[in-house]
Design an enzyme around this catalytic site. Structure first.
Site, PDB file in Angstrom:
ATOM      1  CB  ALA A 171      -0.895  -0.024   1.232  1.00 22.64           C
TER       2      ALA A 171
ATOM      3  CD  GLU B  18       1.942  -5.188   6.044  1.00 20.91           C
ATOM      4  OE1 GLU B  18       2.704  -6.132   6.368  1.00 20.91           O
ATOM      5  OE2 GLU B  18       1.235  -5.221   5.033  1.00 20.91           O
TER       6      GLU B  18
ATOM      7  CD  GLU C  88      -2.088  -7.159   3.274  1.00 21.55           C
ATOM      8  OE1 GLU C  88      -1.818  -6.057   2.749  1.00 21.55           O
ATOM      9  OE2 GLU C  88      -2.501  -7.267   4.433  1.00 21.55           O
TER      10      GLU C  88
ATOM     11  N   GLY D 196       0.652  -4.886   1.018  1.00 22.72           N
ATOM     12  CA  GLY D 196      -0.555  -4.965   0.186  1.00 22.72           C
ATOM     13  C   GLY D 196      -0.342  -5.733  -1.109  1.00 22.72           C
TER      14      GLY D 196
HETATM   15  N1  CAA Z   1       4.554   3.109  -1.048  1.00 19.50           N
HETATM   16  C1  CAA Z   1       4.910   4.246  -1.692  1.00 19.50           C
HETATM   17  N2  CAA Z   1       5.988   4.345  -2.484  1.00 19.50           N
HETATM   18  C2  CAA Z   1       6.747   3.249  -2.624  1.00 19.50           C
HETATM   19  C3  CAA Z   1       6.449   2.031  -1.994  1.00 19.50           C
HETATM   20  C4  CAA Z   1       5.280   1.981  -1.170  1.00 19.50           C
HETATM   21  N3  CAA Z   1       4.876   0.862  -0.570  1.00 19.50           N
HETATM   22  N4  CAA Z   1       7.393   1.128  -2.312  1.00 19.50           N
HETATM   23  C5  CAA Z   1       8.261   1.768  -3.127  1.00 19.50           C
HETATM   24  N5  CAA Z   1       7.878   3.038  -3.316  1.00 19.50           N
HETATM   25  C6  CAA Z   1       8.544   4.074  -4.123  1.00 19.50           C
HETATM   26  C7  CAA Z   1       9.773   4.620  -3.409  1.00 19.50           C
HETATM   27  O1  CAA Z   1       9.411   5.619  -2.473  1.00 19.50           O
HETATM   28  C8  CAA Z   1      10.565   5.166  -4.578  1.00 19.50           C
HETATM   29  O2  CAA Z   1      10.014   6.399  -4.958  1.00 19.50           O
HETATM   30  P1  CAA Z   1      10.998   7.638  -5.343  1.00 19.50           P
HETATM   31  O3  CAA Z   1      11.767   7.141  -6.543  1.00 19.50           O
HETATM   32  O4  CAA Z   1      10.044   8.747  -5.662  1.00 19.50           O
HETATM   33  O5  CAA Z   1      11.875   7.867  -4.167  1.00 19.50           O
HETATM   34  C9  CAA Z   1      10.255   4.180  -5.688  1.00 19.50           C
HETATM   35  O6  CAA Z   1       9.055   3.498  -5.301  1.00 19.50           O
HETATM   36  C10 CAA Z   1      11.335   3.137  -5.866  1.00 19.50           C
HETATM   37  O7  CAA Z   1      11.570   2.536  -4.615  1.00 19.50           O
HETATM   38  P2  CAA Z   1      13.041   2.382  -3.967  1.00 19.50           P
HETATM   39  O8  CAA Z   1      13.942   3.483  -4.409  1.00 19.50           O
HETATM   40  O9  CAA Z   1      12.871   2.193  -2.498  1.00 19.50           O
HETATM   41  O10 CAA Z   1      13.514   1.019  -4.684  1.00 19.50           O
HETATM   42  P3  CAA Z   1      14.536  -0.061  -4.118  1.00 19.50           P
HETATM   43  O11 CAA Z   1      14.810  -0.982  -5.247  1.00 19.50           O
HETATM   44  O12 CAA Z   1      15.710   0.601  -3.459  1.00 19.50           O
HETATM   45  O13 CAA Z   1      13.728  -0.843  -2.965  1.00 19.50           O
HETATM   46  C11 CAA Z   1      11.831  -1.953  -2.015  1.00 19.50           C
HETATM   47  C12 CAA Z   1      12.628  -1.611  -3.293  1.00 19.50           C
HETATM   48  C13 CAA Z   1      12.672  -2.899  -1.125  1.00 19.50           C
HETATM   49  C14 CAA Z   1      10.557  -2.665  -2.455  1.00 19.50           C
HETATM   50  C15 CAA Z   1      11.493  -0.667  -1.247  1.00 19.50           C
HETATM   51  O14 CAA Z   1      10.942   0.279  -2.146  1.00 19.50           O
HETATM   52  C16 CAA Z   1      10.550  -0.860  -0.116  1.00 19.50           C
HETATM   53  O15 CAA Z   1      10.940  -1.344   0.927  1.00 19.50           O
HETATM   54  N6  CAA Z   1       9.276  -0.430  -0.307  1.00 19.50           N
HETATM   55  C17 CAA Z   1       8.290  -0.459   0.740  1.00 19.50           C
HETATM   56  C18 CAA Z   1       7.777  -1.864   0.945  1.00 19.50           C
HETATM   57  C19 CAA Z   1       6.783  -1.909   2.080  1.00 19.50           C
HETATM   58  O16 CAA Z   1       7.100  -1.623   3.218  1.00 19.50           O
HETATM   59  N7  CAA Z   1       5.530  -2.301   1.762  1.00 19.50           N
HETATM   60  C20 CAA Z   1       4.467  -2.414   2.731  1.00 19.50           C
HETATM   61  C21 CAA Z   1       3.694  -1.140   2.809  1.00 19.50           C
HETATM   62  S1  CAA Z   1       2.558  -1.141   4.152  1.00 19.50           S
HETATM   63  C22 CAA Z   1       1.192  -1.998   3.561  1.00 19.50           C
HETATM   64  O17 CAA Z   1       1.169  -2.520   2.470  1.00 19.50           O
HETATM   65  C23 CAA Z   1       0.029  -2.027   4.495  1.00 19.50           C
HETATM   66  C24 CAA Z   1      -1.069  -2.919   4.114  1.00 19.50           C
HETATM   67  O18 CAA Z   1      -1.055  -4.097   4.376  1.00 19.50           O
HETATM   68  C25 CAA Z   1      -2.270  -2.380   3.505  1.00 19.50           C
END
Ligand code: CAA
Length: 259
Positions: free
Chosen positions: A64, A132, A112, A109
């Site tokens: 998400a 999360e 999920e 998400g």
């Molecule tokens: N939400 C918003 N933006 C996201 C995102 C997310 N979940 N995941 C990645 N992005 C964005 C980053 O902010 C980045 O944007 P910018 O270029 O504008 O800075 C872009 O996507 C590329 O991401 P990274 O530079 O971080 O890419 P990476 O290759 O270095 O890392 C990754 C990849 C390990 C997937 C890392 O992006 C990451 O950890 N993302 C978050 C994953 C996460 O925590 N997901 C769970 C969210 S909570 C949830 O989902 C709740 C629920 O159950 C409903």
């Protein structure tokens, strides 16, 4: 639609979440489009299987949208969870089979979303996880429920409590995915699987989905009664007559008509 691409290839529809710059993260706009797309797929009687995947070469869905969630209040958080859960329940209860072709990160998400599909296959580059608790929240789009049902409570608790990601081979080992393919072979494999399903009698396939999904929530005596009703209803279909007739006449059946 601007956030999801929908293509049709014969009886198979392929929906790609299309926000590659944000690794296909699910914001409200994507959830709204997914909701509308599911209505359109449901209304199109020519579609027999839906494949879900992610655009770009890195992610299925990286979760998400953290930017959108970061400043939510308690009530807004609950509403956002409900919004995701409503769409994922609509996906899970779509009458036709659904396949998640997980082509990279499937986190939060994204994991999920894949779990709301009937079948998950993935590339050897796929990464699954529920990160999360590392962000100060619980999974919010059904992760605590579907992960525990798919891989068992013990493994689900370990993944969720530790917030540690797992790679494709571990996802295969614990039964989260059915198969792992080389990245360049994933969509071909997804299409082949979808076409194999689409060639079978659609009314029977849909009845099987209903029997399995609804039956799992019932005691066994009620579950088998549900199966009996669905089994019986197949004998009213043209496709059953053609399928069994062809077997007895030692010929290949005609393409099934969904009647
Ligand atoms: N939400 C918003 N933006 C996201 C995102 C997310 N979940 N995941 C990645 N992005 C964005 C980053 O902010 C980045 O944007 P910018 O270029 O504008 O800075 C872009 O996507 C590329 O991401 P990274 O530079 O971080 O890419 P990476 O290759 O270095 O890392 C990754 C990849 C390990 C997937 C890392 O992006 C990451 O950890 N993302 C978050 C994953 C996460 O925590 N997901 C769970 C969210 S909570 C949830 O989902 C709740 C629920 O159950 C409903």
């Amino acid at each position: 639609m601007t956030q999801i691409r929908l293509e049709k290839n014969g009886p198979v529809a392929i929906a790609s979440i299309d926000r590659p710059k944000a690794l296909n993260a699910l914001n409200s706009a994507v959830l709204d489009e997914l909701d509308a797309l599911l209505d359109a797929v449901r209304a199109d009687e020519t579609i027999r299987v839906l494949i879900l995947t992610g655009s770009g070469d890195k992610a299925f869905v990286a979760g998400a949208d953290i930017g959108e969630m970061s400043s939510l209040t308690k009530a807004q958080g609950e509403a956002f969870g409900r919004k995701g859960n409503d769409v994922f329940l609509k996906l899970e209860t779509l009458p036709i089979p659904t396949i998640a072709a997980v082509n990279g990160y499937a986190l939060g998400g994204g994991c999920e979303l894949s779990m709301a599909c009937d079948i998950r296959i993935c590339s050897d580059t796929a990464v699954f996880g529920q990160p999360e608790t590392g962000l100060g929240i619980t999974p919010g789009f059904g992760g605590t429920q579907r992960l525990a049902r798919l891989v068992g409570a013990g493994m689900a608790k370990q993944m969720i409590y530790t917030a540690k990601n797992i790679k494709a081979d571990e996802a295969l080992r614990i039964g989260l995915v059915n198969a792992v393919y080389r990245k360049d072979e994933l969509m071909g494999a997804a299409m082949k699987l979808a076409e194999t399903i689409a060639a079978n009698a659609p009314i029977a396939v849909r009845a099987c989905k209903k029997a399995i999904d609804e039956g799992l929530a019932l005691p066994m005596d009620e579950a088998v009664a549900l199966e009996e009703g669905l089994f019986g209803s197949c004998f009213e279909t043209e496709d059953q007559k053609e399928g069994m007739g062809a077997f007895l006449e030692k010929r290949r059946h005609e393409p099934y008509k969904n009647r």
